[in-house]
Scaffold this motif. Sequence first.
Motif, mmCIF file in Angstrom:
data_model
loop_
_atom_site.group_PDB
_atom_site.id
_atom_site.type_symbol
_atom_site.label_atom_id
_atom_site.label_comp_id
_atom_site.label_asym_id
_atom_site.label_seq_id
_atom_site.Cartn_x
_atom_site.Cartn_y
_atom_site.Cartn_z
ATOM 1 N N ALA A 128 0.843 -1.211 0.000
ATOM 2 C CA ALA A 128 0.000 0.000 0.000
ATOM 3 C C ALA A 128 0.873 1.253 0.000
ATOM 4 C CB ALA A 128 -0.934 -0.005 1.207
ATOM 5 N N HIS A 129 1.936 1.226 0.797
ATOM 6 C CA HIS A 129 2.873 2.357 0.826
ATOM 7 C C HIS A 129 3.500 2.546 -0.558
ATOM 8 C CE1 HIS A 129 6.225 4.869 2.507
ATOM 9 N NE2 HIS A 129 6.846 4.333 1.479
ATOM 10 N N GLU A 130 3.921 1.452 -1.166
ATOM 11 C CA GLU A 130 4.554 1.544 -2.488
ATOM 12 C C GLU A 130 3.565 2.052 -3.548
ATOM 13 O OE1 GLU A 130 7.641 1.482 -3.185
ATOM 14 O OE2 GLU A 130 8.150 1.029 -1.121
ATOM 15 N N LEU A 131 2.336 1.543 -3.492
ATOM 16 C CA LEU A 131 1.313 1.994 -4.445
ATOM 17 C C LEU A 131 1.090 3.502 -4.329
ATOM 18 C CD1 LEU A 131 -1.487 -0.724 -4.293
ATOM 19 C CD2 LEU A 131 -0.104 -0.072 -6.265
ATOM 20 N N ALA A 132 1.181 4.004 -3.105
ATOM 21 C CA ALA A 132 0.941 5.439 -2.891
ATOM 22 C C ALA A 132 1.964 6.288 -3.648
ATOM 23 C CB ALA A 132 0.978 5.759 -1.400
ATOM 24 N N HIS A 133 3.208 5.807 -3.743
ATOM 25 C CA HIS A 133 4.207 6.553 -4.529
ATOM 26 C C HIS A 133 3.759 6.644 -5.995
ATOM 27 C CE1 HIS A 133 7.237 7.138 -1.492
ATOM 28 N NE2 HIS A 133 7.406 5.837 -1.264
ATOM 29 N N THR A 134 3.127 5.578 -6.468
ATOM 30 C CA THR A 134 2.657 5.560 -7.862
ATOM 31 C C THR A 134 1.445 6.461 -8.051
ATOM 32 O OG1 THR A 134 3.453 3.288 -8.108
ATOM 33 C CG2 THR A 134 1.854 4.062 -9.738
ATOM 34 N N GLY A 188 16.193 8.534 -4.292
ATOM 35 C CA GLY A 188 15.100 8.089 -3.428
ATOM 36 C C GLY A 188 14.006 9.139 -3.424
ATOM 37 N N TYR A 189 13.037 8.956 -2.537
ATOM 38 C CA TYR A 189 11.975 9.952 -2.393
ATOM 39 C C TYR A 189 12.376 10.923 -1.280
ATOM 40 C CZ TYR A 189 9.324 6.433 -4.929
ATOM 41 O OH TYR A 189 8.900 5.537 -5.869
ATOM 42 N N SER A 190 11.742 12.094 -1.274
ATOM 43 C CA SER A 190 11.982 13.025 -0.174
ATOM 44 C C SER A 190 11.264 12.500 1.067
ATOM 45 C CB SER A 190 11.462 14.415 -0.537
ATOM 46 O OG SER A 190 10.044 14.400 -0.541
ATOM 47 N N GLN A 237 7.596 13.037 0.820
ATOM 48 C CA GLN A 237 6.912 12.057 -0.030
ATOM 49 C C GLN A 237 6.740 10.728 0.710
ATOM 50 O OE1 GLN A 237 9.395 12.218 -3.554
ATOM 51 N NE2 GLN A 237 7.960 13.568 -4.591
ATOM 52 N N GLU A 238 7.746 10.337 1.501
ATOM 53 C CA GLU A 238 7.625 9.094 2.277
ATOM 54 C C GLU A 238 6.469 9.197 3.273
ATOM 55 O OE1 GLU A 238 8.869 6.468 1.489
ATOM 56 O OE2 GLU A 238 10.833 6.800 0.600
ATOM 57 N N LEU A 239 6.379 10.357 3.929
ATOM 58 C CA LEU A 239 5.298 10.528 4.908
ATOM 59 C C LEU A 239 3.940 10.537 4.218
ATOM 60 C CD1 LEU A 239 7.034 13.174 7.192
ATOM 61 C CD2 LEU A 239 6.569 10.795 7.760
ATOM 62 N N TRP A 280 13.636 -0.273 5.306
ATOM 63 C CA TRP A 280 12.735 0.066 4.220
ATOM 64 C C TRP A 280 11.723 1.050 4.771
ATOM 65 C CZ3 TRP A 280 7.470 -0.363 4.488
ATOM 66 C CH2 TRP A 280 6.774 -0.109 3.317
ATOM 67 N N PRO A 281 11.254 2.061 4.044
ATOM 68 C CA PRO A 281 11.698 2.423 2.707
ATOM 69 C C PRO A 281 12.665 3.604 2.721
ATOM 70 C CG PRO A 281 9.672 3.524 3.183
ATOM 71 C CD PRO A 281 10.134 2.880 4.471
ATOM 72 N N PHE A 282 13.413 3.743 3.813
ATOM 73 C CA PHE A 282 14.331 4.875 3.899
ATOM 74 C C PHE A 282 15.755 4.452 3.613
ATOM 75 C CE2 PHE A 282 11.590 7.726 6.827
ATOM 76 C CZ PHE A 282 10.950 8.211 5.703
HETATM 77 ZN ZN LIG Z 1 8.455 4.932 0.253
#
Ligand SMILES: [Zn+2]
Length: 295
Positions: free
Chosen positions: A126-132, A190-192, A195-197, A231-233
Motif C-alpha cells: 500500500a505504501h509503495e502503491l501510494a508513490h505511484t 530516493g523519495y523526499s 513524499q515518504e510521509l 525500508w523504505p528509507f
Molecule cells: Zn516509500
Amino acid sequence: MLCVAAAMGCATPQYALRPAPQPVETPDVLQIERAISAQQAADFARQGARPLREGEILWGFEPQAVLERLARVTERPGLPYQAYLYQGKDPNAASLADGRVYVSTGMLAYLAGRSRGPDELASVLAHELAHTTAQHLVKRYQTLQQQQVLLSLVNAGISAATRSAGATAQGVGQLALNAAALLRDVANSGYSQDQELEADQLGLRYLLRAGYDPRAALTLLEDFARFETPWPFLRTHPYSAQRRAYLEQYLRETGASAGSGAQERIAQLRRIQQSYPPGSVSWQNLQRQIEALEN
Ligand SMILES: [Zn+2]
C-alpha cells in the motif's frame, strides 16, 4: 541522498492531513512515467526480477492478489498493476511509476518469519502503491527539470553577455542532452521525506479501504526501527519513530484506530463490496457508506 531544494523538504516535515492525489495522465506525463519505469525495470531485471503469476504463492503470501485488491481502491485503479519478485536479502520493496511493484525475496522471508498473515505485506504494498498514485517520481522529474532549465538559462545568459549570442542556442542544445541524465537521476534517487510521509498516510487509507488492518503498518515500522537501513528509507534517514507517531495521529484523527466500531464496520463493508464489480450501483452505494464512515 542529495537534497536538491528547500522545497523538497530538507527539514523534517511536519504532520499534515494529506489531500487525495489527483493523478495527471496527460501524454507527456505518461511518457515521463514510461521512460523512468523502463530504466528502473532494467535495473531490477539485472537482479533477476520476474513477474508473479495470478495465484502464485510464495512464503505463504499471494503478492499479486494483495496488490490487485489494494490497487482497486486507489486513485489510479486503471494501471496494469503487476507484482515482481527479485533476489535480495534485505527486506525491501519498490514501485515504478507505471504500476509495476517489486518485492525482494528478503522481504517475503522476513514477513513470513513474523507470521502475521497478509496485513503486513499489504501495508508494504500500500505504501509503495501510494508513490505511484501520488506520482512522486514524475514530480521529482519535473522539479529537477525546472532547476536545470533555470540553471541553463542563467549559464546561457552569462555566456551571451560575456561572449556571443550563439551561447544561448548552445545552452538549449545542452538541455536535450541532459534529459537522459535527468531520467537516470530520477530513477536512482530516493523519495523526499515528505513524499515518504505522504506515502505512509495514503497507504493507511488504502489498507482501510481494502479491508486490511491498518495497525499492521505500525507494528511493521516498530520492528523496522531495529534495522540500520530500514525500508523504505534505504537512501534517506531512519525516521521510523516519527513516521509511526504520524501514522498514529492520523488514525486517531480519522477515528480509525484499532477496536473502534467505525473501523470494523468499514472493513466489513469493504469485504461485502468485493463481491460486486467495481463501479457497479451496489459497489457505489457501499462506497458512499464507507466514505461517510471514514470522514
Ligand atoms: Zn516509500
